[in-house]
Write a protein that holds these residues in place. Structure first.
Motif, short mmCIF file in Angstrom:
data_model
loop_
_atom_site.label_atom_id
_atom_site.label_comp_id
_atom_site.label_asym_id
_atom_site.label_seq_id
_atom_site.Cartn_x
_atom_site.Cartn_y
_atom_site.Cartn_z
N PHE A 23 74.41 27.39 49.15
CA PHE A 23 75.28 28.55 48.94
C PHE A 23 75.37 29.39 50.21
N ASP A 24 76.58 29.90 50.46
CA ASP A 24 76.81 30.80 51.59
C ASP A 24 76.38 32.22 51.23
N MET A 25 76.55 32.59 49.96
CA MET A 25 76.16 33.91 49.47
C MET A 25 75.47 33.77 48.13
N ILE A 26 74.34 34.44 48.03
CA ILE A 26 73.61 34.48 46.76
C ILE A 26 73.43 35.96 46.42
N GLU B 189 61.11 43.96 36.27
CA GLU B 189 60.45 42.75 35.80
C GLU B 189 59.94 41.84 36.90
N GLY B 190 59.99 42.26 38.15
CA GLY B 190 59.36 41.53 39.25
C GLY B 190 60.03 40.22 39.63
N PHE B 191 61.33 40.11 39.44
CA PHE B 191 62.02 38.85 39.73
C PHE B 191 62.28 38.62 41.21
N TYR B 192 62.40 39.66 42.01
CA TYR B 192 62.85 39.50 43.40
C TYR B 192 62.00 38.51 44.18
N CYS B 193 60.70 38.68 44.15
CA CYS B 193 59.81 37.80 44.90
C CYS B 193 59.90 36.36 44.39
N LYS B 194 59.87 36.18 43.07
CA LYS B 194 59.94 34.83 42.49
C LYS B 194 61.25 34.13 42.85
N VAL B 195 62.34 34.84 42.73
CA VAL B 195 63.66 34.23 42.96
C VAL B 195 63.86 33.91 44.44
N ILE B 196 63.54 34.84 45.32
CA ILE B 196 63.71 34.58 46.75
C ILE B 196 62.81 33.44 47.20
N SER B 197 61.60 33.39 46.68
CA SER B 197 60.69 32.29 47.00
C SER B 197 61.26 30.95 46.54
N LEU B 198 61.84 30.92 45.35
CA LEU B 198 62.41 29.68 44.82
C LEU B 198 63.69 29.28 45.56
N ILE B 199 64.46 30.24 45.99
CA ILE B 199 65.64 29.94 46.82
C ILE B 199 65.19 29.24 48.10
N GLU B 200 64.15 29.76 48.73
CA GLU B 200 63.64 29.16 49.97
C GLU B 200 63.02 27.80 49.70
N GLN B 201 62.18 27.71 48.68
CA GLN B 201 61.50 26.46 48.33
C GLN B 201 62.51 25.35 48.01
N ASN B 202 63.60 25.69 47.35
CA ASN B 202 64.61 24.72 46.96
C ASN B 202 65.73 24.56 47.98
N ASP B 203 65.62 25.28 49.10
CA ASP B 203 66.58 25.17 50.21
C ASP B 203 68.02 25.35 49.72
N LEU B 204 68.27 26.44 48.99
CA LEU B 204 69.58 26.69 48.39
C LEU B 204 70.51 27.54 49.26
N LEU B 205 69.95 28.24 50.24
CA LEU B 205 70.77 29.11 51.09
C LEU B 205 71.18 28.36 52.34
N ASP B 206 72.48 28.33 52.62
CA ASP B 206 72.98 27.74 53.85
C ASP B 206 72.35 28.46 55.04
N LYS B 207 72.19 27.77 56.16
CA LYS B 207 71.49 28.37 57.31
C LYS B 207 72.14 29.65 57.81
N ASP B 208 73.44 29.81 57.62
CA ASP B 208 74.13 31.04 58.01
C ASP B 208 74.41 31.94 56.81
N GLY B 209 73.81 31.63 55.67
CA GLY B 209 74.08 32.34 54.44
C GLY B 209 73.34 33.67 54.33
N ILE B 210 73.62 34.37 53.23
CA ILE B 210 73.02 35.67 52.99
C ILE B 210 72.64 35.82 51.52
N ILE B 211 71.51 36.46 51.29
CA ILE B 211 71.08 36.84 49.94
C ILE B 211 71.31 38.35 49.83
#
Length: 185
Positions: free
Chosen positions: A114-117, A125-147
């Motif tokens: 994804f280019d934008m997430i 509920e503490g989702f930010y850390c879990k979700v950002i970690s999983l985005i990185e772990q699963n390599d879902l953000l394009d190298k020029d993308g933004i969260i």
């Protein structure tokens, strides 16, 4: 709530009933899209904790080539479907009907990037850390993308590993803020 600009401009959107959803106001949504407008065209957009789908629909209306909506609430899912039909953007949308953590694993299995997430989870509920970690772990953000994280003003993003991601900008409003995160490499 309505679509602000683009091909679905001025179309009113339906929102789920109840206190579980905090729709992003038109004014704040307009500010967000003014900040990211040049990057939206032809992007692959991921809308996590979609609610009514207003953010992903705004991205599609402004020229995103595809938007994936992730939501588990049945009421919210009905709103997303209705809003996509009203705006005639259904053919550019994918709806994943599950919780965000499960969806991120499913997207990785499909080799999605994804280019934008965008994410607007329940604030406390503490989702930010879990979700950002999983985005990185699963390599879902394009190298020029933004969260882009919508959060309460006091949400702290110190957990971000600076070798992987860095915060490029924060835009603070009266009760919430947007945090923009990019890959460090």
């Amino acid at each position: 709530m309505r679509v602000i600009a683009g091909k679905a401009r001025r179309i009113n959107l339906v929102t789920p009933n109840g206190l579980d959803v905090r729709p992003t106001t038109d004014r704040i949504k307009e500010t967000l899209f003014n900040m990211i407008n040049v990057d939206v065209f032809d992007c692959n957009f991921l809308d996590l904790f979609s609610g009514s789908g207003a953010i992903g629909i705004e991205a599609l209306s402004r020229g995103a080539k595809k938007a994936t909506f992730v939501e588990k609430s049945i009421d919210s899912l009905k709103c997303i479907e209705q809003n996509l039909e009203k705006t005639k953007l259904s053919d550019m949308a994918i709806i994943i009907k599950t919780d965000v953590l499960n969806a991120l694993n499913r997207l990785q299995e499909k080799n999605e990037k994804f280019d934008m997430i965008f994410m607007d989870p329940p604030y406390e509920e503490g989702f930010y850390c879990k979700v950002i970690s999983l985005i990185e772990q699963n390599d879902l953000l394009d190298k020029d993308g933004i969260i882009i994280c919508e959060s309460s003003i006091d949400t702290n993003f110190d957990f971000i590993d600076q070798t992987i991601y860095h915060i490029v900008k924060e835009k603070t409003f009266r009760t919430n803020k947007f945090t923009f995160i990019r890959c460090s490499s």
